[in-house]
Scaffold this motif. Structure first.
Motif, PDB file in Angstrom:
ATOM      1  N   ASP A 218       6.689   8.445   0.470  1.00 52.58           N
ATOM      2  CA  ASP A 218       5.670   9.111  -0.357  1.00 52.58           C
ATOM      3  C   ASP A 218       4.421   8.565   0.389  1.00 52.58           C
ATOM      4  OD1 ASP A 218       3.480   8.862  -2.120  1.00 52.58           O
ATOM      5  OD2 ASP A 218       4.832   8.326  -3.907  1.00 52.58           O
ATOM      6  N   ASP A 219       3.587   9.534   0.984  1.00 49.40           N
ATOM      7  CA  ASP A 219       2.334   9.307   1.752  1.00 49.40           C
ATOM      8  C   ASP A 219       1.314   8.571   1.009  1.00 49.40           C
ATOM      9  OD1 ASP A 219       1.779  11.526   0.269  1.00 49.40           O
ATOM     10  OD2 ASP A 219       0.584  12.218   1.920  1.00 49.40           O
TER      11      ASP A 219
ATOM     12  N   ALA B 238       0.217   4.606   1.911  1.00 54.01           N
ATOM     13  CA  ALA B 238      -1.139   4.211   2.122  1.00 54.01           C
ATOM     14  C   ALA B 238      -1.582   3.138   1.325  1.00 54.01           C
ATOM     15  CB  ALA B 238      -2.136   5.490   2.031  1.00 54.01           C
ATOM     16  N   ASP B 239      -1.620   3.114   0.075  1.00 50.38           N
ATOM     17  CA  ASP B 239      -1.785   2.102  -0.778  1.00 50.38           C
ATOM     18  C   ASP B 239      -1.123   0.518  -0.661  1.00 50.38           C
ATOM     19  OD1 ASP B 239      -3.232   3.580  -2.415  1.00 50.38           O
ATOM     20  OD2 ASP B 239      -1.785   3.846  -3.967  1.00 50.38           O
ATOM     21  N   MET B 240       0.292   0.870  -0.183  1.00 52.70           N
ATOM     22  CA  MET B 240       0.864  -0.273   0.320  1.00 52.70           C
ATOM     23  C   MET B 240       0.128  -0.932   1.723  1.00 52.70           C
ATOM     24  SD  MET B 240       2.914  -1.364   2.908  1.00 52.70           S
ATOM     25  CE  MET B 240       4.078   0.273   3.787  1.00 52.70           C
ATOM     26  N   VAL B 241      -0.013  -0.277   2.574  1.00 53.68           N
ATOM     27  CA  VAL B 241      -0.959  -0.825   3.619  1.00 53.68           C
ATOM     28  C   VAL B 241      -2.077  -1.225   3.611  1.00 53.68           C
ATOM     29  CG1 VAL B 241      -1.545  -0.082   5.981  1.00 53.68           C
ATOM     30  CG2 VAL B 241       0.618   0.630   5.559  1.00 53.68           C
ATOM     31  N   LYS B 242      -2.906  -0.691   2.668  1.00 52.27           N
ATOM     32  CA  LYS B 242      -4.067  -0.941   2.283  1.00 52.27           C
ATOM     33  C   LYS B 242      -4.171  -2.495   1.680  1.00 52.27           C
ATOM     34  CE  LYS B 242      -8.220   0.572  -0.418  1.00 52.27           C
ATOM     35  NZ  LYS B 242      -8.170   0.165  -1.777  1.00 52.27           N
ATOM     36  N   SER B 243      -3.287  -2.641   0.626  1.00 58.90           N
ATOM     37  CA  SER B 243      -3.094  -3.762  -0.049  1.00 58.90           C
ATOM     38  C   SER B 243      -2.381  -5.138   0.832  1.00 58.90           C
ATOM     39  CB  SER B 243      -1.801  -3.677  -1.049  1.00 58.90           C
ATOM     40  OG  SER B 243      -1.678  -4.809  -1.880  1.00 58.90           O
ATOM     41  N   VAL B 244      -1.569  -4.742   1.771  1.00 65.17           N
ATOM     42  CA  VAL B 244      -1.012  -5.688   2.924  1.00 65.17           C
ATOM     43  C   VAL B 244      -2.246  -6.056   3.587  1.00 65.17           C
ATOM     44  CG1 VAL B 244       0.252  -6.191   4.916  1.00 65.17           C
ATOM     45  CG2 VAL B 244       1.293  -4.755   3.208  1.00 65.17           C
TER      46      VAL B 244
ATOM     47  N   THR C 271       3.261   4.611  10.316  1.00 70.47           N
ATOM     48  CA  THR C 271       2.722   4.598  11.378  1.00 70.47           C
ATOM     49  C   THR C 271       1.244   4.876  11.465  1.00 70.47           C
ATOM     50  OG1 THR C 271       4.724   4.744  12.469  1.00 70.47           O
ATOM     51  CG2 THR C 271       2.682   4.879  13.975  1.00 70.47           C
ATOM     52  N   LYS C 272       0.954   6.147  10.919  1.00 60.38           N
ATOM     53  CA  LYS C 272      -0.328   6.752  10.473  1.00 60.38           C
ATOM     54  C   LYS C 272      -1.413   5.852   9.813  1.00 60.38           C
ATOM     55  CE  LYS C 272      -2.765  10.657   9.010  1.00 60.38           C
ATOM     56  NZ  LYS C 272      -2.433  11.912   8.078  1.00 60.38           N
ATOM     57  N   ALA C 273      -0.911   5.391   8.716  1.00 59.23           N
ATOM     58  CA  ALA C 273      -1.584   4.515   7.766  1.00 59.23           C
ATOM     59  C   ALA C 273      -1.966   2.940   8.833  1.00 59.23           C
ATOM     60  CB  ALA C 273      -0.953   4.047   6.460  1.00 59.23           C
ATOM     61  N   VAL C 274      -1.012   2.422   9.384  1.00 56.69           N
ATOM     62  CA  VAL C 274      -1.204   1.056  10.167  1.00 56.69           C
ATOM     63  C   VAL C 274      -2.028   1.478  11.377  1.00 56.69           C
ATOM     64  CG1 VAL C 274       0.206  -0.581  11.563  1.00 56.69           C
ATOM     65  CG2 VAL C 274       0.830  -0.038   9.337  1.00 56.69           C
TER      66      VAL C 274
ATOM     67  N   GLY D 212       8.941   9.046   6.964  1.00 60.00           N
ATOM     68  CA  GLY D 212       8.529   7.957   6.503  1.00 60.00           C
ATOM     69  C   GLY D 212       7.916   6.960   7.571  1.00 60.00           C
ATOM     70  N   ALA D 213       8.605   7.086   8.562  1.00 59.29           N
ATOM     71  CA  ALA D 213       8.035   6.267  10.092  1.00 59.29           C
ATOM     72  C   ALA D 213       6.551   7.072  10.289  1.00 59.29           C
ATOM     73  CB  ALA D 213       8.859   6.353  11.216  1.00 59.29           C
TER      74      ALA D 213
END
Ligand code: NAP
Length: 247
Positions: free
Chosen positions: A66-67, A71-77, A122-125, A117-118
């Protein structure tokens, strides 16, 4: 410690290889965001194991397919840890079956989680790592992505896709100080292989020169190396951790 001051995301960190990776990164001083699909009890156990060894971790339930969720997860990390220095794309599933009988949904689910998923993670990070001008990405592929395997056209296609994806990311991001490598495990003792049954594992062991399956920790050590500055001039490579299965 090799990773003091670094922050890592490990997808599929609740169980198996991902759990061993999360613990090993934390043991080397990294703070680890453990991402999992739905097994909260297993994820909490991973976190407890990290903390028992004096490490720091946080948990995120997030479907890597789920893109928007990624994106939300990476922002939150990034908000909670301050940076993202290491990404390990490890989340994966199998939906085995022969080509002739494989359902469209089983093909798609494996591609969506294991390959797309990868891409999402990878795009978000990469946006964060590009600003930092540093980062290390390690993608977990499989010997099956190198050799193919009857009954696993979906899984083999996704894992072979990870190889091309890794090399392309390595070429795109090298000038920004970001490295991308892949680790290709052979037969590792986890829930994923437990479902195969003893007779299948015994047949598989006959194809392994070292004559045994591996513990998840043996894969984790290769990931720690590639994520660390000890691998500072290594990018776009595939490291097989397979007891000599593919050579
Ligand atoms: P596993 O024990 O089945 O664990 C799979 C992990 O992936 C779990 O943490 C699971 O979370 C997570 N996951 C599954 N779907 C997800 C999703 N949609 N979003 C986020 N997380 C998800 O598998 P494993 O054997 O450790 O395998 C880990 C990786 O190594 C996979 O990529 C696999 O293909 C690869 N690999 C394994 C072997 C082997 O012999 N075991 C060999 C070669 C390659 P939950 O706990 O929440 O379900």
């Amino acid at each position: 410690m090799l990773l003091t001051g670094k922050n890592a995301i490990v997808t599929g960190g609740s169980r198996g290889i991902g759990r061993a990776i999360a613990i090993s990164l934390a043991q080397q001083g990294a703070a680890v965001a453990v991402v999992y699909a739905g097994n909260t009890a297993a994820a909490e156990e991973t976190l407890q194991m990290i903390e028992e060894k004096g490490g720091h971790g946080i948990l995120f339930q997030c479907n890597v397919a789920d893109d928007v969720a990624v994106a939300d997860m990476v922002k939150s990390v990034k908000e909670q840890l301050g940076s993202v220095d290491i990404l390990v794309n490890n989340a994966g599933i199998t939906r085995d079956g022969l080509l002739m009988r494989m359902k469209e949904s089983d093909w798609q689910a494996v591609l969506d989680i294991n390959l797309t998923g990868a891409f999402h993670c990878t795009k978000a990070v990469s946006k964060i790592m590009m600003k930092q001008r540093s980062g290390a990405i390690v993608n977990i592929t499989s010997v099956v992505g190198l050799t193919g395997n009857a009954g696993q056209v979906n899984y083999a296609a996704a894992k072979a896709g990870i190889l091309g994806f890794t090399k392309s990311v390595a070429k795109e991001l090298a000038s920004r100080g970001i490295r991308a490598n892949a680790v290709a495990p052979g037969c590792i003792d986890t829930d994923m292989t437990a479902v195969l049954g003893d007779s299948v594992i015994e047949e598989m062991i006959k194809t392994i020169p070292m004559g045994r399956v591996a513990k998840p920790e043996e894969v984790a050590q290769a990931v720690v190396f590639l994520a660390s500055d000890n691998a500072s001039y290594i990018t776009g490579q595939v490291l097989n951790v397979d007891g000599g299965m593919v050579m």
